[in-house]
Design a protein around this motif. Structure first.
Motif, PDB file in Angstrom:
ATOM      1  N   TYR A  32      11.048  -8.461  -9.259  1.00 42.46           N
ATOM      2  CA  TYR A  32      11.954  -7.331  -9.015  1.00 42.46           C
ATOM      3  C   TYR A  32      11.283  -6.132  -8.352  1.00 42.46           C
ATOM      4  O   TYR A  32      11.970  -5.266  -7.831  1.00 42.46           O
ATOM      5  CB  TYR A  32      12.638  -6.907 -10.314  1.00 42.46           C
ATOM      6  N   GLU A  33       9.956  -6.049  -8.396  1.00 46.73           N
ATOM      7  CA  GLU A  33       9.199  -4.954  -7.786  1.00 46.73           C
ATOM      8  C   GLU A  33       9.791  -3.577  -8.114  1.00 46.73           C
ATOM      9  O   GLU A  33      10.197  -2.831  -7.223  1.00 46.73           O
ATOM     10  CB  GLU A  33       9.134  -5.129  -6.273  1.00 46.73           C
ATOM     11  N   PRO A  34       9.835  -3.209  -9.389  1.00 46.46           N
ATOM     12  CA  PRO A  34      10.440  -1.919  -9.746  1.00 46.46           C
ATOM     13  C   PRO A  34       9.594  -0.733  -9.297  1.00 46.46           C
ATOM     14  O   PRO A  34       8.376  -0.838  -9.138  1.00 46.46           O
ATOM     15  CB  PRO A  34      10.508  -1.982 -11.273  1.00 46.46           C
ATOM     16  N   ASP A  35      10.296   0.386  -9.080  1.00 50.53           N
ATOM     17  CA  ASP A  35       9.646   1.637  -8.699  1.00 50.53           C
ATOM     18  C   ASP A  35       9.487   2.568  -9.888  1.00 50.53           C
ATOM     19  O   ASP A  35       8.698   3.502  -9.846  1.00 50.53           O
ATOM     20  CB  ASP A  35      10.487   2.357  -7.632  1.00 50.53           C
ATOM     21  N   GLN A  80       0.831  -1.210   0.000  1.00 54.07           N
ATOM     22  CA  GLN A  80       0.000   0.000   0.000  1.00 54.07           C
ATOM     23  C   GLN A  80       0.862   1.256   0.000  1.00 54.07           C
ATOM     24  O   GLN A  80       0.585   2.212  -0.719  1.00 54.07           O
ATOM     25  CB  GLN A  80      -0.940  -0.003   1.204  1.00 54.07           C
ATOM     26  N   GLU A  81       1.923   1.233   0.790  1.00 53.41           N
ATOM     27  CA  GLU A  81       2.835   2.374   0.805  1.00 53.41           C
ATOM     28  C   GLU A  81       3.524   2.516  -0.547  1.00 53.41           C
ATOM     29  O   GLU A  81       3.683   3.609  -1.069  1.00 53.41           O
ATOM     30  CB  GLU A  81       3.878   2.196   1.909  1.00 53.41           C
ATOM     31  N   ARG A  82       3.915   1.392  -1.145  1.00 51.78           N
ATOM     32  CA  ARG A  82       4.562   1.396  -2.455  1.00 51.78           C
ATOM     33  C   ARG A  82       3.614   1.985  -3.503  1.00 51.78           C
ATOM     34  O   ARG A  82       4.005   2.786  -4.333  1.00 51.78           O
ATOM     35  CB  ARG A  82       4.964  -0.023  -2.834  1.00 51.78           C
ATOM     36  N   ARG A  83       2.341   1.586  -3.460  1.00 55.84           N
ATOM     37  CA  ARG A  83       1.361   2.089  -4.422  1.00 55.84           C
ATOM     38  C   ARG A  83       1.166   3.601  -4.251  1.00 55.84           C
ATOM     39  O   ARG A  83       1.111   4.343  -5.221  1.00 55.84           O
ATOM     40  CB  ARG A  83       0.038   1.359  -4.255  1.00 55.84           C
ATOM     41  N   ARG A  84       1.058   4.077  -2.983  1.00 56.73           N
ATOM     42  CA  ARG A  84       0.905   5.514  -2.745  1.00 56.73           C
ATOM     43  C   ARG A  84       2.119   6.278  -3.278  1.00 56.73           C
ATOM     44  O   ARG A  84       1.985   7.314  -3.906  1.00 56.73           O
ATOM     45  CB  ARG A  84       0.741   5.791  -1.250  1.00 56.73           C
ATOM     46  N   TYR A  85       3.307   5.737  -3.014  1.00 56.11           N
ATOM     47  CA  TYR A  85       4.531   6.373  -3.492  1.00 56.11           C
ATOM     48  C   TYR A  85       4.541   6.450  -5.014  1.00 56.11           C
ATOM     49  O   TYR A  85       4.863   7.476  -5.593  1.00 56.11           O
ATOM     50  CB  TYR A  85       5.751   5.589  -2.990  1.00 56.11           C
ATOM     51  N   ARG A  86       4.166   5.360  -5.684  1.00 56.42           N
ATOM     52  CA  ARG A  86       4.153   5.339  -7.148  1.00 56.42           C
ATOM     53  C   ARG A  86       3.188   6.360  -7.700  1.00 56.42           C
ATOM     54  O   ARG A  86       3.477   7.047  -8.673  1.00 56.42           O
ATOM     55  CB  ARG A  86       3.783   3.947  -7.667  1.00 56.42           C
ATOM     56  N   ARG A  87       2.001   6.470  -7.085  1.00 55.60           N
ATOM     57  CA  ARG A  87       1.025   7.451  -7.575  1.00 55.60           C
ATOM     58  C   ARG A  87       1.587   8.868  -7.465  1.00 55.60           C
ATOM     59  O   ARG A  87       1.458   9.668  -8.369  1.00 55.60           O
ATOM     60  CB  ARG A  87      -0.278   7.346  -6.778  1.00 55.60           C
ATOM     61  N   ASP A  98       2.014   2.543 -18.171  1.00 59.82           N
ATOM     62  CA  ASP A  98       0.621   2.676 -17.724  1.00 59.82           C
ATOM     63  C   ASP A  98       0.086   1.348 -17.202  1.00 59.82           C
ATOM     64  O   ASP A  98      -0.558   1.297 -16.155  1.00 59.82           O
ATOM     65  CB  ASP A  98      -0.272   3.179 -18.861  1.00 59.82           C
ATOM     66  N   GLU A  99       0.365   0.276 -17.932  1.00 58.03           N
ATOM     67  CA  GLU A  99      -0.099  -1.057 -17.509  1.00 58.03           C
ATOM     68  C   GLU A  99       0.472  -1.447 -16.152  1.00 58.03           C
ATOM     69  O   GLU A  99      -0.184  -2.104 -15.358  1.00 58.03           O
ATOM     70  CB  GLU A  99       0.295  -2.118 -18.547  1.00 58.03           C
ATOM     71  N   LEU A 100       1.720  -1.050 -15.898  1.00 54.29           N
ATOM     72  CA  LEU A 100       2.399  -1.412 -14.647  1.00 54.29           C
ATOM     73  C   LEU A 100       2.204  -0.368 -13.549  1.00 54.29           C
ATOM     74  O   LEU A 100       2.666  -0.559 -12.431  1.00 54.29           O
ATOM     75  CB  LEU A 100       3.898  -1.599 -14.897  1.00 54.29           C
ATOM     76  N   SER A 101       1.547   0.733 -13.877  1.00 51.67           N
ATOM     77  CA  SER A 101       1.367   1.853 -12.945  1.00 51.67           C
ATOM     78  C   SER A 101       2.712   2.336 -12.405  1.00 51.67           C
ATOM     79  O   SER A 101       2.883   2.552 -11.205  1.00 51.67           O
ATOM     80  CB  SER A 101       0.453   1.460 -11.777  1.00 51.67           C
ATOM     81  N   LEU A 102       3.655   2.521 -13.323  1.00 49.96           N
ATOM     82  CA  LEU A 102       4.987   2.995 -12.956  1.00 49.96           C
ATOM     83  C   LEU A 102       5.288   4.314 -13.647  1.00 49.96           C
ATOM     84  O   LEU A 102       4.874   4.527 -14.788  1.00 49.96           O
ATOM     85  CB  LEU A 102       6.058   1.983 -13.386  1.00 49.96           C
ATOM     86  N   PRO A 103       6.030   5.188 -12.965  1.00 52.61           N
ATOM     87  CA  PRO A 103       6.504   6.389 -13.666  1.00 52.61           C
ATOM     88  C   PRO A 103       7.505   5.970 -14.733  1.00 52.61           C
ATOM     89  O   PRO A 103       8.152   4.921 -14.621  1.00 52.61           O
ATOM     90  CB  PRO A 103       7.167   7.209 -12.557  1.00 52.61           C
ATOM     91  N   LEU A 104       7.635   6.785 -15.764  1.00 50.69           N
ATOM     92  CA  LEU A 104       8.479   6.461 -16.908  1.00 50.69           C
ATOM     93  C   LEU A 104       9.499   7.556 -17.154  1.00 50.69           C
ATOM     94  O   LEU A 104       9.165   8.743 -17.125  1.00 50.69           O
ATOM     95  CB  LEU A 104       7.597   6.296 -18.157  1.00 50.69           C
ATOM     96  N   GLU A 105      10.739   7.142 -17.368  1.00 47.03           N
ATOM     97  CA  GLU A 105      11.789   8.063 -17.787  1.00 47.03           C
ATOM     98  C   GLU A 105      12.491   7.461 -18.983  1.00 47.03           C
ATOM     99  O   GLU A 105      12.450   6.252 -19.193  1.00 47.03           O
ATOM    100  CB  GLU A 105      12.779   8.331 -16.649  1.00 47.03           C
ATOM    101  N   VAL A 112       5.181   2.677 -27.074  1.00 48.87           N
ATOM    102  CA  VAL A 112       5.223   1.346 -26.458  1.00 48.87           C
ATOM    103  C   VAL A 112       5.606   1.471 -24.984  1.00 48.87           C
ATOM    104  O   VAL A 112       4.985   0.864 -24.111  1.00 48.87           O
ATOM    105  CB  VAL A 112       6.212   0.415 -27.215  1.00 48.87           C
ATOM    106  N   ALA A 113       6.627   2.280 -24.691  1.00 46.53           N
ATOM    107  CA  ALA A 113       7.077   2.461 -23.305  1.00 46.53           C
ATOM    108  C   ALA A 113       5.965   3.063 -22.439  1.00 46.53           C
ATOM    109  O   ALA A 113       5.751   2.625 -21.303  1.00 46.53           O
ATOM    110  CB  ALA A 113       8.322   3.341 -23.265  1.00 46.53           C
TER     111      ALA A 113
END
Length: 168
Positions: free
Chosen positions: A79-82, A7-14, A112-119, A106-107
Motif C-alpha cells: 500500500y506504500e502509506p504516507d 527517494q522523493e517519498r523518503r524525503r517527503y516523509r522526513r 517509528d519503525e515504518l518511518s511514517l508520521p503519526l496522527e 504502540v502506535a
C-alpha cells in the motif's frame, strides 16, 4: 510524488515528520494506513490513492504488527502509506480512556519503525458501529470476531480523511 520514486517519498516523509510539509497544501494525495490497536488484534484499513475513501484490509495478531512480521511488512509495501493514523481510545466525555497511553506508545513504536508520521483519530463508538454494520449483513458474534477491528479502523480513517479533505 511524480517520477522521483522512493527517494522523493523518503524525503517527503522526513519533512512531514518534522512538521514541514502538509500534503494537502502541496496538492498531493495521501495514502493513509489506519490501525485499530487492541491487545490481541490490530485492525488495518487503508485509504484510496486519492485520499478520499477508507477501505478495511485485514486483522492481524498484535504481535505480528508490533514485531514487524513479514505479513505486516508486505502489507505496508503493497500500500506504500504516507502516514499512519491510529485510533485514540477516548471516553464518552472526550477524555483519554484507560488504554490511551498504551495505544499511543504502540502506535508511536510502529510509526517509528515504518518511518511514517503519526496522527490520532477519535475511535469512540467505531467498534460498536462496526458490529452494527456486520450484524446488518447477517453475521453472528463468532463470524464478526475477525472483522470488527478492520471495519472499525476504516470507520475512524474515513472520519480522518473527511476532515483532511475539508481542510484541504
Amino acid at each position: 510524488y511524480g517520477s522521483g520514486g522512493w527517494q522523493e517519498r523518503r524525503r517527503y516523509r522526513r519533512r512531514a515528520q518534522r512538521g514541514q510539509v502538509c500534503a494537502r497544501l502541496l496538492g498531493r494525495s495521501v495514502v493513509a494506513l489506519a490501525l485499530d490497536i487492541g491487545e490481541t488484534r490490530i485492525g488495518i484499513a487503508v485509504s484510496s490513492r486519492d485520499g478520499r475513501v477508507a477501505m478495511p484490509v485485514k486483522v492481524l495478531p498484535a504481535a505480528e504488527v508490533t514485531g514487524m512480521a513479514k505479513s505486516f511488512r508486505y502489507l505496508v509495501e503493497d500500500y506504500e502509506p504516507d502516514i499512519l493514523v491510529s485510533g485514540r481510545p477516548l471516553t464518552m466525555s472526550g477524555e483519554p480512556g484507560p488504554q490511551a497511553e498504551r495505544v499511543a506508545a504502540v502506535a508511536s513504536k510502529i510509526a517509528d519503525e515504518l518511518s511514517l508520521p503519526l496522527e490520532f483519530e477519535d475511535e469512540r463508538l467505531s467498534s460498536a458501529e462496526a458490529k452494527r454494520i456486520l450484524r446488518e449483513q447477517g453475521l453472528n458474534e463468532k463470524q464478526m470476531r475477525g472483522k470488527v477491528d478492520m471495519i472499525a479502523a476504516s470507520l475512524f480513517l474515513q472520519s480522518w480523511l473527511d476532515r483532511q479533505n475539508q481542510e484541504g
